[in-house]
Design a protein around this motif. Structure first.
Motif: not given
Length: 543
Positions: A14-21, A42-55, A172-177
């Motif tokens: 799902v995430l790969a498909e969203l990243e492609g779109k 240059p575009q930075t891959p979004r998934l990699k950056q989001i995974s660095k966030s902390k909670t 937003k969809k990625i964040s919800k996922s």
């Protein structure tokens, strides 16, 4: 958690498909911008950056059944929880909690389950408790809140790019996922923690669990006794389980085993009990019986020494000694059936050697008499004449009485007698009844060390046998060992040590022993030792 079907895409798909779109849309948007800017940013891959966030959310500590609060990376980055989780389109909401549930959601209610166990370790009253199989759920992890103008990638050149509505929607969809994935992983962790926490047996010396009645209340008044979830598990079966645990706790193998092995050994024994009683075996019933066995094994064995030199024992014993002094030399009283069948010469000899109460005890069959032999062993006496000869031998006063007879003073008090008669005054029920009163707490004012499994002090009733064992001391005196054994029997009700003296039937098989020693010097001075008490099985009420 529902199993992943073959047609359901995985999280990575799902995430790969969203990243492609996302790249496709951003590529279209970037064509409208300056080409030189696109080359320098240059575009930075979004998934990699989001995974660095902390909670902030609960994470597992080294102990799988406990939780700690702290800051950590997203649960998706944990190696121990890399299981693929299906995503669904429907919205997942966190279950609302009441205010009282919300306050207690960060803790786990301990439940005392109970093995004992020197190695389950230390003495019974100190159990440690372990989390119950039903633990409080982990708080739901949520996505880290972000400001509308927040910088996702951390790249200054990239932050200057305009975002189309479609791009924002995909983000937003990625964040919800991620939020849904974190929620599912949290639930998985909670299930793992719950299952692990039920695999070990707690210390049998744990404190009494909350909800147990006060010591003054009879155990059958517990709500669990009235509304058991498994009616087929009767009181008899619970008692069988408790006795089995007590036997296991006395074995070397069980004492040296770790908590997990102890749980396995106990469960094997409980399965045997359920099978013998023709009860279907399943996990809830096994857990229920295990908890009952651990709880009911409390106070199964009492081993203590009673100091008769302290109150209220010293006063009670002093009163008994005054009474014995008042009857010394009296020839009145029931001497038993054996005496009635004697000829006159035998009766005269019996009255010379023993007091009437001693003769009555010997004829009852509940009193037994032994003599120490040269090798240190004890043998049953063949006759009262044998006991009299053993006690009077080499005693100067006894030798004189055989020649001149007994002597009384002007107040008709016996001053010279055979030593066997003097000792028989203190080795009959005059003293044994008082020792029983002290050890078995027959008098309402005497405290009891014997307890039901819920801690209620108890005065045990049953069938009692008494054994007197005689031996000589090096200083010319006599030592007499007293052993009293009381066993529970149907129809004889024990009493709780409360104001009402509540009567209660104890399950069969309970036994309590009292031991003490009486020392008679060569001059017939008497000293009584402390009372040793040992009880087993009085903690279990009958059906």
């Amino acid at each position: 958690m529902k199993p992943t079907s073959k047609n359901t895409p995985t999280l990575e798909q799902v995430l790969a498909e969203l990243e492609g779109k996302l790249k496709e849309i951003e590529g279209q948007d970037s064509n409208k911008s300056d080409n030189s800017t696109e080359q320098n940013s240059p575009q930075t891959p979004r998934l990699k950056q989001i995974s660095k966030s902390k909670t902030t959310a609960p994470i597992f500590s080294e102990s799988p059944a406990k939780y700690i609060e702290g800051t950590h990376t997203s649960p998706l980055s944990k190696r121990s929880l890399e299981k693929k989780i299906p995503l669904k389109d429907e919205k997942i909401q966190r279950e609302k909690k009441s205010s009282s549930e919300e306050k207690s959601s960060s803790s786990t209610t301990p439940q005392s389950i109970r093995l004992t166990v020197p190695g389950i370790p230390t003495p019974l009253s100190s159990r440690s408790s372990v989390p119950s199989p039903t633990t409080t759920p982990l708080s739901t992890p949520t996505a880290t809140p972000r400001d509308a103008n927040a910088n996702f990638s951390g790249d200054s050149s990239d932050s200057a790019q305009p975002r189309s509505p479609r791009t924002k929607e995909l983000r937003k969809k990625i964040s919800k996922s991620f939020s849904r994935a974190a929620l599912n992983i949290s639930k998985l962790g909670d299930k793992l923690s719950s299952s692990i926490s039920t695999t070990t047996l707690p210390s049998p010396k744990s404190p009494k669990s909350s909800g147990r009645n006060s010591p003054q209340a009879h155990s059958s008044t517990r709500s669990s006794e009235k509304s058991t979830p498994f009616p087929e598990i009767t009181t008899t079966i619970k008692n069988q389980a408790a006795r089995a645990l007590s036997v296991l706790e006395s074995t070397i193998e069980f004492k040296n085993a770790n908590a997990t092995k102890k749980a396995l050994i106990l469960n094997a024994k409980l399965i045997e009990i359920l099978t013998n009683n023709k009860i279907n075996i399943d996990v809830p019933i096994l857990k229920f019986l295990q908890a009952e066995a651990i709880e009911r094994s409390h106070f199964s064995v009492i081993d203590t020494i009673i100091d008769i030199q302290v109150e209220p024992f010293v006063t009670s014993l002093a009163d008994t000694m005054r009474y014995i002094k008042s009857v010394w030399g009296s020839e009145k009283g029931d001497r038993g059936d054996k005496y009635l069948n004697m000829i006159d010469s035998e009766k005269k000899e019996a009255d010379l050697c023993f007091v009437p109460m001693f003769l009555r005890d010997e004829a009852s069959g509940f009193a037994h008499f032994k003599i120490e032999q040269k090798d240190g062993s004890y043998k049953d006496i063949s006759s009262l004449a044998e006991l009299a000869d053993f006690l009077n031998q080499d005693d100067p006063e006894s030798i004189d009485v055989r020649k001149t007879g007994e002597v009384k003073n002007k107040d008709n008090v016996l001053t010279h007698s055979l030593r066997s008669k003097y000792i028989s005054l203190f080795t009959c029920q005059f003293i044994s009844n008082e020792i029983g009163n002290i050890g078995f707490a027959i008098d309402p004012m005497i405290p009891s060390a014997i307890k039901l499994y819920d801690g209620s002090p108890l005065s045990p009733s049953g069938t009692t046998t008494t054994t007197w064992s005689y031996s000589k001391t090096v200083d010319g005196g006599v030592k007499v060992k007293l052993l009293m054994e009381r066993t529970s029997v149907s129809g004889k009700l024990s009493k709780l040590k409360n104001e009402e003296q509540t009567k209660i039937q104890i399950d069969d098989g309970a036994i309590a022993t009292l031991e003490t020693e009486l020392y008679f010097s060569a001059s017939r001075d008497l000293r009584i030792g402390d009372v040793k008490l040992n009880s087993r099985g009085w903690n279990l009420p009958a059906e």
